[in-house]
Design an enzyme around this catalytic site. Structure first.
Site, short mmCIF file in Angstrom:
data_model
loop_
_atom_site.label_atom_id
_atom_site.label_comp_id
_atom_site.label_asym_id
_atom_site.label_seq_id
_atom_site.Cartn_x
_atom_site.Cartn_y
_atom_site.Cartn_z
N SER A 11 0.39 113.50 -37.17
CA SER A 11 -0.75 113.81 -38.03
C SER A 11 -0.92 115.31 -38.28
O SER A 11 -1.10 115.73 -39.42
CB SER A 11 -2.03 113.19 -37.48
N TRP A 12 -0.80 116.14 -37.22
CA TRP A 12 -1.03 117.57 -37.45
C TRP A 12 0.20 118.22 -38.09
O TRP A 12 0.07 119.08 -38.95
CB TRP A 12 -1.43 118.26 -36.15
N ARG A 33 12.66 109.95 -36.68
CA ARG A 33 13.07 108.67 -37.27
C ARG A 33 13.54 108.84 -38.72
O ARG A 33 12.73 109.16 -39.61
CB ARG A 33 11.89 107.69 -37.24
N TYR A 49 1.13 108.29 -40.19
CA TYR A 49 0.20 109.25 -39.58
C TYR A 49 -0.92 109.73 -40.49
O TYR A 49 -1.98 110.10 -40.00
CB TYR A 49 0.99 110.46 -39.04
N LYS A 106 -1.46 121.94 -28.22
CA LYS A 106 -2.61 122.32 -27.39
C LYS A 106 -2.51 121.65 -26.03
O LYS A 106 -3.34 120.81 -25.67
CB LYS A 106 -3.91 121.94 -28.10
N LYS A 191 -10.08 122.83 -24.21
CA LYS A 191 -11.08 122.08 -25.00
C LYS A 191 -10.75 120.59 -25.05
O LYS A 191 -11.63 119.76 -25.18
CB LYS A 191 -11.25 122.68 -26.40
N THR A 248 -13.97 119.34 -31.51
CA THR A 248 -13.45 118.25 -30.69
C THR A 248 -14.57 117.44 -30.05
O THR A 248 -14.52 116.21 -30.00
CB THR A 248 -12.52 118.84 -29.60
N GLU A 281 -3.82 114.97 -25.94
CA GLU A 281 -3.17 115.90 -25.00
C GLU A 281 -3.89 116.05 -23.67
O GLU A 281 -3.28 116.26 -22.63
CB GLU A 281 -3.03 117.29 -25.65
N1 NAD Z 1 -4.08 115.88 -34.88
C1 NAD Z 1 -4.81 116.96 -34.91
O1 NAD Z 1 -5.90 116.96 -35.49
C2 NAD Z 1 -4.35 118.20 -34.21
C3 NAD Z 1 -4.92 119.42 -34.59
C4 NAD Z 1 -4.51 120.58 -33.95
C5 NAD Z 1 -3.56 120.54 -32.95
N2 NAD Z 1 -3.00 119.33 -32.62
C6 NAD Z 1 -1.96 119.36 -31.59
O2 NAD Z 1 -0.72 119.07 -32.21
C7 NAD Z 1 0.16 118.46 -31.28
C8 NAD Z 1 0.75 117.20 -31.91
O3 NAD Z 1 -0.34 116.35 -32.20
P1 NAD Z 1 -0.36 115.33 -33.40
O4 NAD Z 1 -1.78 115.12 -33.70
O5 NAD Z 1 0.51 115.71 -34.51
O6 NAD Z 1 0.21 114.06 -32.65
P2 NAD Z 1 0.67 112.68 -33.27
O7 NAD Z 1 0.57 111.71 -32.16
O8 NAD Z 1 -0.07 112.41 -34.52
O9 NAD Z 1 2.19 112.96 -33.66
C9 NAD Z 1 3.14 113.31 -32.70
C10 NAD Z 1 4.50 113.44 -33.35
O10 NAD Z 1 5.47 113.74 -32.34
C11 NAD Z 1 6.47 112.73 -32.38
N3 NAD Z 1 6.95 112.52 -31.01
C12 NAD Z 1 6.36 111.85 -30.01
N4 NAD Z 1 7.12 111.88 -28.91
C13 NAD Z 1 8.23 112.59 -29.25
C14 NAD Z 1 9.40 112.95 -28.57
N5 NAD Z 1 9.59 112.62 -27.29
N6 NAD Z 1 10.32 113.66 -29.23
C15 NAD Z 1 10.15 114.03 -30.52
N7 NAD Z 1 9.07 113.69 -31.24
C16 NAD Z 1 8.12 112.99 -30.59
C17 NAD Z 1 5.83 111.51 -32.99
O11 NAD Z 1 6.81 110.66 -33.54
C18 NAD Z 1 4.96 112.18 -34.04
O12 NAD Z 1 5.73 112.52 -35.17
C19 NAD Z 1 -0.68 118.21 -30.02
O13 NAD Z 1 -0.41 119.22 -29.09
C20 NAD Z 1 -2.10 118.31 -30.51
O14 NAD Z 1 -3.00 118.74 -29.48
C21 NAD Z 1 -3.36 118.18 -33.23
O1 G3P Z 2 -7.78 114.88 -31.98
P1 G3P Z 2 -7.76 115.92 -30.90
O2 G3P Z 2 -8.75 115.63 -29.81
O3 G3P Z 2 -6.37 116.19 -30.41
O4 G3P Z 2 -8.28 117.29 -31.56
C1 G3P Z 2 -7.61 117.73 -32.71
C2 G3P Z 2 -7.71 119.22 -32.89
O5 G3P Z 2 -7.19 119.89 -31.76
C3 G3P Z 2 -9.08 119.73 -33.22
O6 G3P Z 2 -9.00 121.10 -33.53
#
Ligand code: NAD
Ligand code: G3P
Length: 333
Positions: A11-12, A33, A49, A106, A191, A248, A281
């Protein structure tokens, strides 16, 4: 034209790829994939996502890391924190000698208690001047809807932070620069743990005084840890600290907050994991954050309480009673 390779199409990763494309970059979006990469290219959406969100033309998806990395000015790393070390070891040989590595993650690594920028420097063998962090109150769904938000682009080399700032600045996304990488990363990782605590309180039916207390005392323990690690305390009242904590802890879109709510309502860890589709996380990082606190001799009572509920199975009501019966203290020390 600036070229970015975004490693991680969750998603991010997908939402930030949109930001960079909107900022005028050519973006290569890597995911493990091949079928999902094909779907993204064919439909201009990421149904797994960010369903229903149309992706800008400047994004090309691939499952080939070397193809993504070729000629990249920025390699944006956005996979679950605990998988970074292994993944980056595979990607690093494909990265150019000038590529800036940007962490969007994070978390804190289990076992080593290292921040993601430290893992990046170690695995890719790059100096701190080539490692940046992008963090702040950035819930992916809201950014993908192009709702206005600010962020922090951090690097010990301010000129690199400025280059990253320029590469992701859009009419709806406003990054500020910072050179306090340690503070920015701690703000983002801790956080998530406080978000779990607030979610647990929410699930227990507690009200806003309780949640405000957890947020404020959570920020106090984050700042204590930051001071012990040489961070600038002012970072924690900025977007990477208070800003992200508020987003958050107040949003049902937060996976950490929602995970905590499920625990507070009585789900077991296994049930809460099964109910969570994406990365929360704090569930793993609460242990490494506590480890980090102990390594630096810092008292982190809320983090300790979260670990006891999440990993030791302590009932939230018992953990709460223990937290509230700690010895009396001055607010600042
Ligand atoms: N979603 C948010 O709003 C947001 C915002 C800021 C920061 N983050 C941070 O971004 C990071 C990723 O979060 P996200 O929200 O994108 O997670 P997510 O669960 O939406 O996506 C994770 C991605 O990583 C891939 N993945 C999972 N295991 C894997 C592996 N072993 N090898 C390779 N790829 C793998 C998944 O297929 C997917 O594409 C986290 O550290 C999160 O804290 C997320
Ligand atoms: O969905 P969370 O709890 O991983 O939070 C997403 C972002 O880190 C917010 O800034």
């Amino acid at each position: 034209m600036t070229k970015a390779a975004v490693f991680g199409n969750g998603s991010w990763g997908t939402a930030f790829a949109m930001v960079m494309a909107d900022a005028g970059c050519e973006v290569s979006l890597w995911g493990r994939r091949p079928a999902l990469a094909d779907t993204i290219n064919a439909t201009r959406t990421n149904p797994d996502y960010l369903p229903g969100v149309e992706l800008p033309r400047g994004i090309t998806a691939t499952a080939d890391a070397a193809e993504a990395a070729a000629g990249a000015d920025f390699a944006v790393l956005v996979v679950p924190s605990q998988t970074l070390r292994e993944n980056l070891a595979a990607w690093a040989p494909a990265l150019g000698p000038e590529t800036v590595l940007v962490s969007l993650m994070k978390g804190i690594e289990l076992g080593t208690a290292k921040r993601m920028s430290e893992v990046i420097g170690e695995v890719a063998g790059v100096p701190a001047e080539r490692v940046a962090v992008l963090t702040g109150p950035n819930l992916a769904r809201e950014i993908a809807a192009r709702q206005p938000a600010a962020a922090v682009a951090a690097c010990v080399d301010e000129s690199v932070a400025q280059r990253l700032q320029a590469a992701c600045m859009t009419p709806y996304f406003r990054p500020y620069t910072n050179t306090d990488v340690v503070g920015c990363e701690l703000g983002g990782a801790v956080k998530n743990v406080i978000g779990l605590a607030v979610g647990i309180a929410n699930g227990m039916g507690l009200g806003d005084n309780s949640k405000a207390t957890l947020i404020t005392r959570g920020l106090a323990e984050t700042t204590r840890l930051g001071l012990a690690m040489g961070a600038d305390p002012l970072t924690f009242s900025g977007l990477a600290g208070l800003g992200d904590l508020v987003a958050t802890c107040s949003s049902p879109l937060s996976r950490n907050n929602t995970f905590g709510t499920n625990l507070g309502r009585g789900m077991t860890l296994q049930e809460a994991v099964a109910a969570t589709k994406q990365t929360a996380e704090g569930v793993k990082s609460c242990e490494s954050v506590l480890d980090l606190g102990r390594r630096h001799g810092v008292d982190m009572p809320i983090t300790e309480t979260v670990v006891s509920i999440v990993h030791d199975g302590k009932p939230p009501t018992v953990a709460l009673k223990e937290l509230m019966s700690r010895s009396a203290k001055p607010e600042r020390r």
